[in-house]
Design a protein around this motif. Sequence first.
Motif, PDB file in Angstrom:
ATOM      1  N   VAL A   1      29.753 -77.902 -38.388  1.00  0.00           N
ATOM      2  CA  VAL A   1      28.235 -77.764 -38.566  1.00  0.00           C
ATOM      3  C   VAL A   1      28.129 -76.986 -39.765  1.00  0.00           C
ATOM      4  CG1 VAL A   1      28.227 -77.786 -35.846  1.00  0.00           C
ATOM      5  CG2 VAL A   1      28.694 -75.544 -37.263  1.00  0.00           C
ATOM      6  N   GLN A   2      28.871 -76.248 -39.997  1.00  0.00           N
ATOM      7  CA  GLN A   2      28.645 -75.569 -41.539  1.00  0.00           C
ATOM      8  C   GLN A   2      28.516 -76.707 -42.805  1.00  0.00           C
ATOM      9  OE1 GLN A   2      31.793 -72.535 -41.853  1.00  0.00           O
ATOM     10  NE2 GLN A   2      30.295 -71.188 -40.875  1.00  0.00           N
ATOM     11  N   ALA A   3      29.024 -77.784 -42.490  1.00  0.00           N
ATOM     12  CA  ALA A   3      28.769 -78.733 -43.561  1.00  0.00           C
ATOM     13  C   ALA A   3      27.578 -79.401 -43.722  1.00  0.00           C
ATOM     14  CB  ALA A   3      29.920 -79.914 -43.278  1.00  0.00           C
ATOM     15  N   ARG A   4      26.830 -79.437 -42.695  1.00  0.00           N
ATOM     16  CA  ARG A   4      25.326 -79.659 -42.433  1.00  0.00           C
ATOM     17  C   ARG A   4      25.203 -81.154 -42.870  1.00  0.00           C
ATOM     18  NH1 ARG A   4      22.010 -74.209 -43.726  1.00  0.00           N
ATOM     19  NH2 ARG A   4      23.795 -72.930 -43.752  1.00  0.00           N
ATOM     20  N   GLN A   5      25.810 -81.832 -42.128  1.00  0.00           N
ATOM     21  CA  GLN A   5      26.117 -83.263 -42.355  1.00  0.00           C
ATOM     22  C   GLN A   5      25.707 -84.038 -41.091  1.00  0.00           C
ATOM     23  OE1 GLN A   5      26.706 -85.237 -45.280  1.00  0.00           O
ATOM     24  NE2 GLN A   5      26.313 -83.106 -45.820  1.00  0.00           N
ATOM     25  N   GLY A   6      25.048 -83.409 -40.194  1.00  0.00           N
ATOM     26  CA  GLY A   6      24.275 -84.127 -38.987  1.00  0.00           C
ATOM     27  C   GLY A   6      25.512 -84.487 -38.254  1.00  0.00           C
ATOM     28  N   LEU A   7      26.091 -83.546 -37.566  1.00  0.00           N
ATOM     29  CA  LEU A   7      27.259 -83.971 -36.648  1.00  0.00           C
ATOM     30  C   LEU A   7      26.733 -84.421 -35.302  1.00  0.00           C
ATOM     31  CD1 LEU A   7      30.179 -83.564 -35.796  1.00  0.00           C
ATOM     32  CD2 LEU A   7      29.706 -81.527 -34.731  1.00  0.00           C
ATOM     33  N   LEU A   8      26.804 -85.833 -34.930  1.00  0.00           N
ATOM     34  CA  LEU A   8      26.331 -86.399 -33.883  1.00  0.00           C
ATOM     35  C   LEU A   8      26.814 -86.079 -32.546  1.00  0.00           C
ATOM     36  CD1 LEU A   8      23.913 -88.386 -33.486  1.00  0.00           C
ATOM     37  CD2 LEU A   8      25.688 -90.466 -33.548  1.00  0.00           C
ATOM     38  N   VAL A   9      26.192 -85.569 -31.712  1.00  0.00           N
ATOM     39  CA  VAL A   9      26.770 -85.033 -30.470  1.00  0.00           C
ATOM     40  C   VAL A   9      26.133 -85.370 -29.314  1.00  0.00           C
ATOM     41  CG1 VAL A   9      27.606 -82.726 -29.355  1.00  0.00           C
ATOM     42  CG2 VAL A   9      27.758 -82.686 -31.693  1.00  0.00           C
ATOM     43  N   PRO A  10      26.679 -86.144 -28.355  1.00  0.00           N
ATOM     44  CA  PRO A  10      26.132 -86.616 -27.084  1.00  0.00           C
ATOM     45  C   PRO A  10      26.263 -85.768 -26.089  1.00  0.00           C
ATOM     46  CG  PRO A  10      27.839 -88.467 -28.105  1.00  0.00           C
ATOM     47  CD  PRO A  10      27.928 -87.029 -28.735  1.00  0.00           C
TER      48      PRO A  10
ATOM     49  N   GLY B   1      10.819 -87.752 -25.216  1.00  0.00           N
ATOM     50  CA  GLY B   1      10.475 -86.269 -25.266  1.00  0.00           C
ATOM     51  C   GLY B   1       9.213 -85.975 -26.364  1.00  0.00           C
ATOM     52  N   LYS B   2       8.980 -84.805 -26.872  1.00  0.00           N
ATOM     53  CA  LYS B   2       8.177 -84.375 -27.801  1.00  0.00           C
ATOM     54  C   LYS B   2       8.456 -84.286 -29.106  1.00  0.00           C
ATOM     55  CE  LYS B   2       6.177 -81.127 -24.549  1.00  0.00           C
ATOM     56  NZ  LYS B   2       5.497 -79.463 -24.550  1.00  0.00           N
ATOM     57  N   THR B   3       9.666 -84.344 -29.599  1.00  0.00           N
ATOM     58  CA  THR B   3      10.031 -84.658 -30.898  1.00  0.00           C
ATOM     59  C   THR B   3      10.303 -85.946 -31.493  1.00  0.00           C
ATOM     60  OG1 THR B   3      11.386 -82.307 -30.457  1.00  0.00           O
ATOM     61  CG2 THR B   3      11.991 -83.753 -32.306  1.00  0.00           C
ATOM     62  N   PRO B   4       9.395 -86.213 -32.552  1.00  0.00           N
ATOM     63  CA  PRO B   4       9.598 -87.362 -33.188  1.00  0.00           C
ATOM     64  C   PRO B   4      10.937 -87.791 -33.556  1.00  0.00           C
ATOM     65  CG  PRO B   4       7.907 -85.973 -34.245  1.00  0.00           C
ATOM     66  CD  PRO B   4       8.410 -84.975 -33.498  1.00  0.00           C
ATOM     67  N   THR B   5      11.439 -89.024 -33.469  1.00  0.00           N
ATOM     68  CA  THR B   5      12.995 -89.150 -33.820  1.00  0.00           C
ATOM     69  C   THR B   5      13.182 -89.854 -35.334  1.00  0.00           C
ATOM     70  OG1 THR B   5      12.821 -91.443 -32.948  1.00  0.00           O
ATOM     71  CG2 THR B   5      13.545 -89.665 -31.411  1.00  0.00           C
ATOM     72  N   LEU B   6      14.225 -89.106 -35.923  1.00  0.00           N
ATOM     73  CA  LEU B   6      14.742 -89.656 -37.324  1.00  0.00           C
ATOM     74  C   LEU B   6      16.312 -90.011 -36.913  1.00  0.00           C
ATOM     75  CD1 LEU B   6      13.295 -87.139 -39.734  1.00  0.00           C
ATOM     76  CD2 LEU B   6      12.602 -89.327 -39.336  1.00  0.00           C
ATOM     77  N   ALA B   7      16.565 -91.103 -37.513  1.00  0.00           N
ATOM     78  CA  ALA B   7      18.054 -91.292 -37.585  1.00  0.00           C
ATOM     79  C   ALA B   7      18.984 -90.335 -37.980  1.00  0.00           C
ATOM     80  CB  ALA B   7      18.229 -92.340 -38.384  1.00  0.00           C
ATOM     81  N   LYS B   8      20.153 -90.287 -37.420  1.00  0.00           N
ATOM     82  CA  LYS B   8      21.223 -89.254 -37.887  1.00  0.00           C
ATOM     83  C   LYS B   8      21.374 -89.246 -39.439  1.00  0.00           C
ATOM     84  CE  LYS B   8      25.957 -88.207 -38.581  1.00  0.00           C
ATOM     85  NZ  LYS B   8      26.866 -88.396 -39.960  1.00  0.00           N
TER      86      LYS B   8
END
Length: 290
Positions: A14-23, A214-221
Amino acid sequence: MSKPSTRALLRSKVQARQGLLVPGAFNALSARVVADMGFEAVYLSGAGLTNMLYGLPDLAFIGLQDVAQATAAIRGAVDIPLIVDADTGFGNALNVAHTVKVLERAGADALQLEDQVFPKRCGHFSGKEVAPLSEMIGKIHAAVDARQDDNFMVIARTDARSSLGFEAAVERAMRMAEAGADMLFVEAPETLDEVRQLPALLSAPQVMNIVVGGKTPTLAKSELAALGYGMVLYANTGLQGALLGMQKALGVLRADGIVHEDPSLLVPFLERQRLVNKQAFDAMDKKYGG
């Protein structure tokens, strides 16, 4: 060289800030599917656990023991990092300290706390209220002091966007980071501009929670990684897919009175056994003469 712990691994990712994709997962088998699909971490969703355990909406019906039992079951099923949704911490700062100790022992690698008043609501429901900031700051201090492993992450979530506005939510998140939160989670931003602003406004790594519908617009990973998000969370996508699969399969059964082995409708019997690791238990049975 020794293998890094799942906690150290999660912190570094997470500190790398590369959008770790977590289901998200809602039980041990769904977590095993997440790991089997090649994802690098899994999230125990409070909403998913509530829906699947009790058939109820995400309105604070689960307690610490429900979450601890699910955490331990998932930890026994997978060896990837595990983030646990602890809602409001199940009480005041004293309860939060106990919650951290219980969930850390159960196998969590990170815990998420939110600033709603009890009873909390799903982050994408209307009618949410947030507690005084001082109360949340006390909970974060208690959580940080209670953890035994410094790599155990405290994720602070604010639900202030819907009731107090975007600027107030950002200010709360800043204060939470100052209190010692390792990661920030501004829930339910409502515009693309807000989604794009957050990584520049807050210094700590951040979670972007994508709720389909939901309420948040979606952007790709890839876009969220480019913005600098530490984690991209899809907390209940697996659950929604599982429900659709059940409705399809049971719809055929209801209509036809029979279901055949159709890989477009059902996971094959042998695949189900593979996912629950039956082959390993067969080998143990043979070894020990059961």
